[in-house]
Design an enzyme around this catalytic site. Structure first.
Site, PDB file in Angstrom:
ATOM      1  N   HIS A   1      32.150  52.413  48.227  1.00 30.08           N
ATOM      2  CA  HIS A   1      31.576  51.921  49.480  1.00 30.08           C
ATOM      3  C   HIS A   1      31.134  53.119  50.315  1.00 30.08           C
ATOM      4  O   HIS A   1      31.986  53.887  50.780  1.00 30.08           O
ATOM      5  CB  HIS A   1      32.600  51.078  50.243  1.00 30.08           C
ATOM      6  CG  HIS A   1      33.004  49.828  49.511  1.00 30.08           C
ATOM      7  ND1 HIS A   1      32.372  48.617  49.685  1.00 30.08           N
ATOM      8  CD2 HIS A   1      33.948  49.619  48.554  1.00 30.08           C
ATOM      9  CE1 HIS A   1      32.920  47.705  48.874  1.00 30.08           C
ATOM     10  NE2 HIS A   1      33.886  48.295  48.177  1.00 30.08           N
ATOM     11  N   LEU A   2      29.813  53.278  50.458  1.00 21.10           N
ATOM     12  CA  LEU A   2      29.309  54.415  51.246  1.00 21.10           C
ATOM     13  C   LEU A   2      29.062  54.029  52.704  1.00 21.10           C
ATOM     14  O   LEU A   2      28.805  54.885  53.535  1.00 21.10           O
ATOM     15  CB  LEU A   2      28.029  54.981  50.618  1.00 21.10           C
ATOM     16  CG  LEU A   2      28.198  55.692  49.268  1.00 21.10           C
ATOM     17  CD1 LEU A   2      26.840  56.146  48.725  1.00 21.10           C
ATOM     18  CD2 LEU A   2      29.141  56.887  49.379  1.00 21.10           C
ATOM     19  N   ARG A   3      29.106  52.721  52.995  1.00 22.35           N
ATOM     20  CA  ARG A   3      29.094  52.180  54.369  1.00 22.35           C
ATOM     21  C   ARG A   3      27.775  52.272  55.108  1.00 22.35           C
ATOM     22  O   ARG A   3      27.630  51.664  56.166  1.00 22.35           O
ATOM     23  CB  ARG A   3      30.188  52.839  55.236  1.00 22.35           C
ATOM     24  CG  ARG A   3      31.594  52.749  54.702  1.00 22.35           C
ATOM     25  CD  ARG A   3      32.030  51.311  54.514  1.00 22.35           C
ATOM     26  NE  ARG A   3      33.471  51.202  54.262  1.00 22.35           N
ATOM     27  CZ  ARG A   3      34.035  50.176  53.655  1.00 22.35           C
ATOM     28  NH1 ARG A   3      33.301  49.159  53.244  1.00 22.35           N
ATOM     29  NH2 ARG A   3      35.329  50.133  53.471  1.00 22.35           N
TER      30      ARG A   3
ATOM     31  N   ASN B   1      28.017  45.759  50.731  1.00 22.46           N
ATOM     32  CA  ASN B   1      28.560  45.122  51.952  1.00 22.46           C
ATOM     33  C   ASN B   1      28.413  46.029  53.171  1.00 22.46           C
ATOM     34  O   ASN B   1      29.373  46.418  53.814  1.00 22.46           O
ATOM     35  CB  ASN B   1      30.011  44.655  51.756  1.00 22.46           C
ATOM     36  CG  ASN B   1      30.971  45.769  51.405  1.00 22.46           C
ATOM     37  OD1 ASN B   1      30.578  46.853  50.967  1.00 22.46           O
ATOM     38  ND2 ASN B   1      32.260  45.515  51.603  1.00 22.46           N
TER      39      ASN B   1
ATOM     40  N   ASN C   1      42.419  45.170  48.909  1.00 23.01           N
ATOM     41  CA  ASN C   1      42.097  43.874  48.350  1.00 23.01           C
ATOM     42  C   ASN C   1      41.368  44.027  47.008  1.00 23.01           C
ATOM     43  O   ASN C   1      40.285  44.580  46.976  1.00 23.01           O
ATOM     44  CB  ASN C   1      41.213  43.107  49.348  1.00 23.01           C
ATOM     45  CG  ASN C   1      40.975  41.688  48.914  1.00 23.01           C
ATOM     46  OD1 ASN C   1      41.700  41.153  48.088  1.00 23.01           O
ATOM     47  ND2 ASN C   1      39.938  41.081  49.450  1.00 23.01           N
TER      48      ASN C   1
ATOM     49  N   ASP D   1      36.936  52.169  43.966  1.00 22.45           N
ATOM     50  CA  ASP D   1      36.778  51.224  45.083  1.00 22.45           C
ATOM     51  C   ASP D   1      36.973  51.995  46.392  1.00 22.45           C
ATOM     52  O   ASP D   1      37.647  51.515  47.308  1.00 22.45           O
ATOM     53  CB  ASP D   1      37.761  50.046  44.979  1.00 22.45           C
ATOM     54  CG  ASP D   1      37.352  48.892  45.900  1.00 22.45           C
ATOM     55  OD1 ASP D   1      36.292  48.989  46.546  1.00 22.45           O
ATOM     56  OD2 ASP D   1      38.106  47.889  45.976  1.00 22.45           O
TER      57      ASP D   1
ATOM     58  N   HIS E   1      37.754  53.690  55.921  1.00 22.78           N
ATOM     59  CA  HIS E   1      37.778  52.953  57.190  1.00 22.78           C
ATOM     60  C   HIS E   1      38.092  53.909  58.325  1.00 22.78           C
ATOM     61  O   HIS E   1      38.770  54.926  58.116  1.00 22.78           O
ATOM     62  CB  HIS E   1      38.844  51.848  57.153  1.00 22.78           C
ATOM     63  CG  HIS E   1      38.452  50.673  56.316  1.00 22.78           C
ATOM     64  ND1 HIS E   1      37.451  49.802  56.667  1.00 22.78           N
ATOM     65  CD2 HIS E   1      38.915  50.229  55.121  1.00 22.78           C
ATOM     66  CE1 HIS E   1      37.319  48.862  55.733  1.00 22.78           C
ATOM     67  NE2 HIS E   1      38.195  49.105  54.771  1.00 22.78           N
TER      68      HIS E   1
HETATM   69  O1  DOR Z   1      40.065  46.696  49.775  1.00 25.66           O
HETATM   70  C1  DOR Z   1      38.877  46.430  49.736  1.00 25.66           C
HETATM   71  N1  DOR Z   1      38.006  47.016  50.567  1.00 25.66           N
HETATM   72  N2  DOR Z   1      38.440  45.508  48.859  1.00 25.66           N
HETATM   73  C2  DOR Z   1      37.181  45.064  48.881  1.00 25.66           C
HETATM   74  O2  DOR Z   1      36.840  44.258  48.046  1.00 25.66           O
HETATM   75  C3  DOR Z   1      36.238  45.518  49.917  1.00 25.66           C
HETATM   76  C4  DOR Z   1      36.601  46.851  50.394  1.00 25.66           C
HETATM   77  C5  DOR Z   1      35.889  47.228  51.654  1.00 25.66           C
HETATM   78  O3  DOR Z   1      34.671  47.057  51.734  1.00 25.66           O
HETATM   79  O4  DOR Z   1      36.536  47.771  52.576  1.00 25.66           O
HETATM   80 ZN    ZN Z   2      36.190  44.184  45.761  1.00 27.28          ZN
HETATM   81 ZN    ZN Z   3      34.913  47.317  46.605  1.00 31.93          ZN
END
Ligand code: DOR
Ligand code: ZN
Ligand code: ZN
Length: 450
Positions: free
Chosen positions: A87-89, A119, A303, A330, A334
């Site tokens: 996730h590069l945000r 996302n 998650n 993954d 944050h």
């Molecule tokens: O822990 C997680 N963080 N699981 C995910 O599926 C999404 C990810 C996030 O985008 O922070």
């Molecule tokens: Zn996921």
């Molecule tokens: Zn993910």
């Protein structure tokens, strides 16, 4: 500029081999037991017997004409790692990470290619966002970035996104990561369209109604901590559904971040009957158990959630026997404010791209569970194969995406030292082996340890 990696141990598809590697014009030009340099001319010996040291014109310099010589004695030379779940945000959540900081974190972790999840805000569900990400990645100029497009518009699970246009713009896969596409008819359609465009769906498997806002694995520790649990079945049901859809359509499917022993079993039996399913897991699922949640440290919230010892063991076994093809991070950075709230409200995710290689080496290779060659398959060759990306092996003529690592180098993980904006790691204080010394992308040095 040419670069000569001298006296390292290369991890090749055929095994570990002491050799010299010459990088020229962005490619791996030679992999041979010894490379000699005399007056700027290079010749490679195919037999190690006649050892001739690189002669530097000036004895104090490590440069001969335009050749940069890097002494790799005692170090391993790896194909650059390929992390297909990151996730590069950017766009939209640059407070958590941006493409520049995420790529800087990647090359520090020895990663030369990443696939980034959609996302973001706006969601990467159209060609414009795919193009934007690619442009920003080129500007950052660090690692290779391959955008993953959303399966459905806005990741809302209702309407398919512009799959063909995203593919034309450079999307390498499709995912609504962060959640499952709950409507099975939509998911079926998505798999059909995806395969028409030679794209795979990467499935985040979680039945939303069963997960029901839970924070941790459902079990003893959840009860003791007073936290709402997520049962394994929430994950397993969707793994089974997505495999059933792929099987009935005869199309390939990839299962994201497997965390349950039972999920491993579902995938194993599907593979045994010839379903085109591939799967990934992450270091936290083969290292941690839910014992750690009782401290209420929100950095442990992820998650799917970390599970129990029997899951850890099954995941390691699944990696060993090929049920699980890839190790991904993954990487989910944050901001501190997203984590410094009560456990149930905290954001899910672990900032993992800087520690993945060292954690995997320490917990899988040093413990004798996997060989180093097997680990590199999980972290480079297989991820490339799953998404049809170029790279993943050290081979003459291929782009020089190369990582030099000192596996005898030991350090204690400290999230505060991450270059990622996300300092959220549950591995603070863990002692690991594997210091990345150099990362090259297309032959250019993109990271060098201090
Ligand atoms: O822990 C997680 N963080 N699981 C995910 O599926 C999404 C990810 C996030 O985008 O922070
Ligand atoms: Zn996921
Ligand atoms: Zn993910």
């Amino acid at each position: 500029m040419r670069t000569l990696l001298k006296n390292g141990t290369a991890v090749l598809p055929s095994g570990e081999k002491k050799c010299d590697i010459l990088i020229e014009d962005g490619r791996i030009a030679r992999i041979v037991p010894q490379i000699q340099i005399t007056g700027g001319a290079i010749s490679g010996e195919t037999h190690g017997a006649n050892h001739v040291k690189a002669q530097a014109a000036d004895k104090n310099s490590n440069q001969v004409n335009d050749i940069q010589i890097i002494d790799c004695t005692g170090k391993h030379i790896l194909p650059g790692l390929i992390d297909i779940h990151v996730h590069l945000r950017e766009p939209g959540f640059e407070g958590k990470e941006d493409i520049q900081s995420g790529c800087a974190a990647a090359v520090k972790g020895g990663v030369t290619q990443v696939c980034c999840m959609p996302n973001t805000d706006p969601v990467c569900d159209n060609a414009v966002v795919v193009t934007y990400i690619k442009t920003r990645a080129e500007q950052a100029g660090l690692c290779k970035v391959h955008p993953i497009g959303a399966i459905t518009k806005g990741e809302k699970g209702e309407t398919l996104s512009d799959i063909g246009k995203m593919k034309s713009a450079g999307a390498v896969a499709l995912s609504d990561d962060g959640k499952s596409v709950m409507d099975s008819r939509i998911m079926r359609l998505a798999m059909e369209y995806a395969s028409d465009f030679s794209l795979k769906c990467l499935c985040h498997c979680e039945d939303a109604s069963l997960a029901d806002g839970g924070s941790v694995n459902e079990g003893y520790n959840a009860t003791v901590a007073g936290l709402k649990g997520i049962p394994r079945a929430a994950e397993d049901i969707m793994i089974a559904r997505d495999i059933a859809l792929a099987e009935s359509l005869g199309v390939p499917v990839h299962i994201c971040h497997v965390s349950t022993y039972s999920g491993v079993e579902i995938i194993r039996s599907a593979k045994a009957r010839g379903v085109k399913v591939t799967a990934e897991t992450c270091p936290h699922y083969f290292i941690l158990t839910d014992d750690i949640i009782t401290g209420y440290d929100t950095f442990t919230k992820v998650n799917p959630p970390v599970r129990e010892q029997k899951d850890v063991e099954a995941i390691i076994k699944g990696l060993k026997d090929g049920t699980l093809d890839c190790i991904v991070t993954d990487h989910a950075p944050h901001a501190l404010k997203d984590k410094q709230v009560e456990y149930a409200l905290a954001a899910c995710g672990i900032s993992g791209i800087e520690t993945s290689l060292a954690l995997s080496y320490t917990y899988l290779v040093k413990t004798g569970k996997l060989t180093l060659c097997e680990l590199m398959q999980k972290m480079s060759a297989n991820p490339a194969a799953v998404l049809g990306l170029r790279g993943g092996e050290l081979k003459e003529g291929e782009p020089a995406d190369v990582t030099v690592v000192d596996f005898s180098g030991k350090y204690v993980i400290d999230g505060e030292k991450f270059v990622s904006k996300g300092k959220n790691t549950p591995f603070n204080g863990f002692e690991v082996y594997g210091v990345v010394n150099y990362t090259f992308v297309d032959g250019d040095l993109k990271y060098k340890a201090d």
